[in-house]
Structures are given as structure tokens and as C-alpha cells.
Write a protein that holds these residues in place. Structure first.
Motif, PDB file in Angstrom:
ATOM      1  N   ASP A 159       0.858  -1.186   0.000  1.00 25.23           N
ATOM      2  CA  ASP A 159       0.000   0.000   0.000  1.00 25.23           C
ATOM      3  C   ASP A 159       0.891   1.232   0.000  1.00 25.23           C
ATOM      4  N   GLU A 196       1.311   4.559   0.715  1.00 27.15           N
ATOM      5  CA  GLU A 196       0.697   5.607   1.507  1.00 27.15           C
ATOM      6  C   GLU A 196       1.731   6.143   2.480  1.00 27.15           C
ATOM      7  N   PHE A 230      -0.550  -0.716  -4.514  1.00 29.46           N
ATOM      8  CA  PHE A 230      -1.801   0.042  -4.472  1.00 29.46           C
ATOM      9  C   PHE A 230      -1.487   1.489  -4.073  1.00 29.46           C
ATOM     10  N   HIS A 286      -5.655   2.593  -4.269  1.00 27.83           N
ATOM     11  CA  HIS A 286      -5.915   2.464  -2.832  1.00 27.83           C
ATOM     12  C   HIS A 286      -6.893   3.538  -2.352  1.00 27.83           C
ATOM     13  N   HIS A 307      -7.512   7.980   1.434  1.00 25.26           N
ATOM     14  CA  HIS A 307      -7.423   6.979   2.501  1.00 25.26           C
ATOM     15  C   HIS A 307      -8.617   7.046   3.431  1.00 25.26           C
ATOM     16  N   ARG A 349      -7.684  -1.800  -3.643  1.00 25.06           N
ATOM     17  CA  ARG A 349      -7.750  -2.169  -2.226  1.00 25.06           C
ATOM     18  C   ARG A 349      -8.272  -0.981  -1.431  1.00 25.06           C
ATOM     19  N   SER A 385      -9.697  -6.408  -0.645  1.00 22.67           N
ATOM     20  CA  SER A 385     -10.159  -5.605   0.483  1.00 22.67           C
ATOM     21  C   SER A 385     -10.964  -6.365   1.513  1.00 22.67           C
TER      22      SER A 385
END
Length: 213
Positions: A25, A27, A72, A98, A102, A136, A163
Motif C-alpha cells: 500500500d 501511503e 496500491f 488504494h 485513505h 484495495r 479488500s
């Protein structure tokens, strides 16, 4: 209405040992759901960023081992660091989405989820040069195979989602533990849940750095 029909779930099994699947992920450390301070996007530019350093290190490690992953990307990350999705493609990784900011899927209305997804996919596609087909949700927040969010993803042409957790409280205990295809009136999508196992007499999430962090 595409969400009115009960979806058809078909388990997907392959002979022999299951393949090892690595996902990342993309992020920042401050992309935390449900926290009044860190979840506010208006503050994000004031935090010290780490994603460029971390992802570059990961890409180098994966390349040395000859491994590929599905990455993602948050739309927010792709828009601010377009070189990262581009570099992921150059190194042979699959690009996924993703979400944009968020936000948990189950914290958004269906129209909010669809808009968030399309914003994110546009940003990731623009940065990477490829159209992402995998998704996801933040914190595995699509809770069940019949979730309208999955029908929305299928309708928008996503081929794969990762997910739906089969372990409470993130997901339902009766969710399938292995990969499965979900057929909606709006289209079909393959769900690939995170790795789970059993311990202490109960199912446990084992895949990823989050469960036992």
C-alpha cells in the motif's frame, strides 16, 4: 438496479501450492483512518514525508531478489509523487488503486465511494501511464462479498479487489478465505483476501505488516 441482485460467489482454486502474492500500500505514515488529527488532509502537507525513501528502498530490495508486487497507490500519493507510480511500472510491478484520500469504504456513501475511486484511478493512471485494474480499500474496509462497493468497482471495469477480510472485526467470519469470483448484475470481479491462518482456536490475519504490528 445493479446492487439489488444477490451476487454469485465462485471459489477459485489452482492445483498445487498456492502462489505467493506480495502487495504494497503506497501511503504515508500519517494516512490513518478514524483519527481526528491525522486523517484530516488539510494537515498532510505539514508532516515530514517518508514515502519516497521507503518505496525506493522497497523497489531496490525487490529488484535484487527478482520479485514483483502489486502496488496500491493512493491518488493523493500519485498526484504529489508521480515518479513513484512511473518507477513502479518501469520495474515491472502491477499498479493498483488504494482510494484517493485513505477514507474507509464503509464510511462513504455509494456515490462518494464511486467518486473517490474515479478520482484516485485518474491520478494513478496519469502518473503511471497505465490504467489500474486492481483495488484495495483503506483498512480492508469492504466488509463482505455482497458489498455495493464491489459492484461499483466491477461496473467501472476493475478486475481484482483485495479488500475483504474474513476475520472479525475487519470482516465477517463467513467471508471466503481464498480467492473467489463475485458476479454482480453490473459485472464480475475477482476478490483476493489477505492471508489468514488459525491460532488460539480462532482465525487470525497473517498477511501483511498490519495484523501483528
Amino acid at each position: 438496479h445493479p446492487h439489488m441482485f444477490e451476487p454469485i460467489i465462485t471459489p477459485l482454486r489452482t492445483p498445487g501450492r498456492a502462489p505467493r502474492v506480495l502487495t504494497i500500500d503506497a501511503e504515508e505514515w500519517f494516512h490513518v483512518c478514524g483519527d481526528d488529527f491525522y486523517s484530516d488532509p488539510r494537515r498532510w502537507d505539514s508532516f515530514l514525508p517518508r514515502v519516497e525513501t521507503t518505496l525506493s528502498w522497497l523497489f531496490d530490495r525487490l529488484e535484487r531478489g527478482g520479485h514483483r508486487a502489486t502496488v496500491f497507490f493512493l491518488g493523493w500519493i500519485a498526484a504529489r509523487y508521480p515518479d513513484l507510480p512511473r518507477e513502479a511500472v518501469r520495474r515491472g510491478h502491477e499498479i493498483g488503486v488504494h482510494g484517493d484520500l485513505h477514507r474507509r469504504a464503509d464510511d462513504m456513501t455509494p456515490s462518494e465511494f464511486a467518486a473517490d475511486t474515479m478520482r484516485a484511478r485518474e491520478k494513478v493512471a496519469r502518473a503511471s501511464g497505465v490504467m489500474p485494474k486492481a483495488y484495495r480499500a483503506a483498512e480492508w474496509s469492504i466488509r463482505r462479498p455482497g458489498d455495493p462497493a464491489l459492484a461499483s468497482l466491477a461496473a467501472e471495469g476493475f478486475l481484482c479487489d483485495a479488500s475483504v477480510m474474513p476475520v472479525p472485526p475487519l470482516g465477517r467470519a463467513d467471508n471466503p478465505h481464498g480467492p473467489h469470483r463475485i458476479d454482480f448484475a453490473s459485472g464480475s470481479i475477482v476478490e483476493v483476501p489477505p492471508l489468514t491462518g488459525r491460532g488460539f482456536g480462532r482465525p487470525l490475519p497473517l498477511g501483511g505488516g498490519w495484523p501483528f504490528r
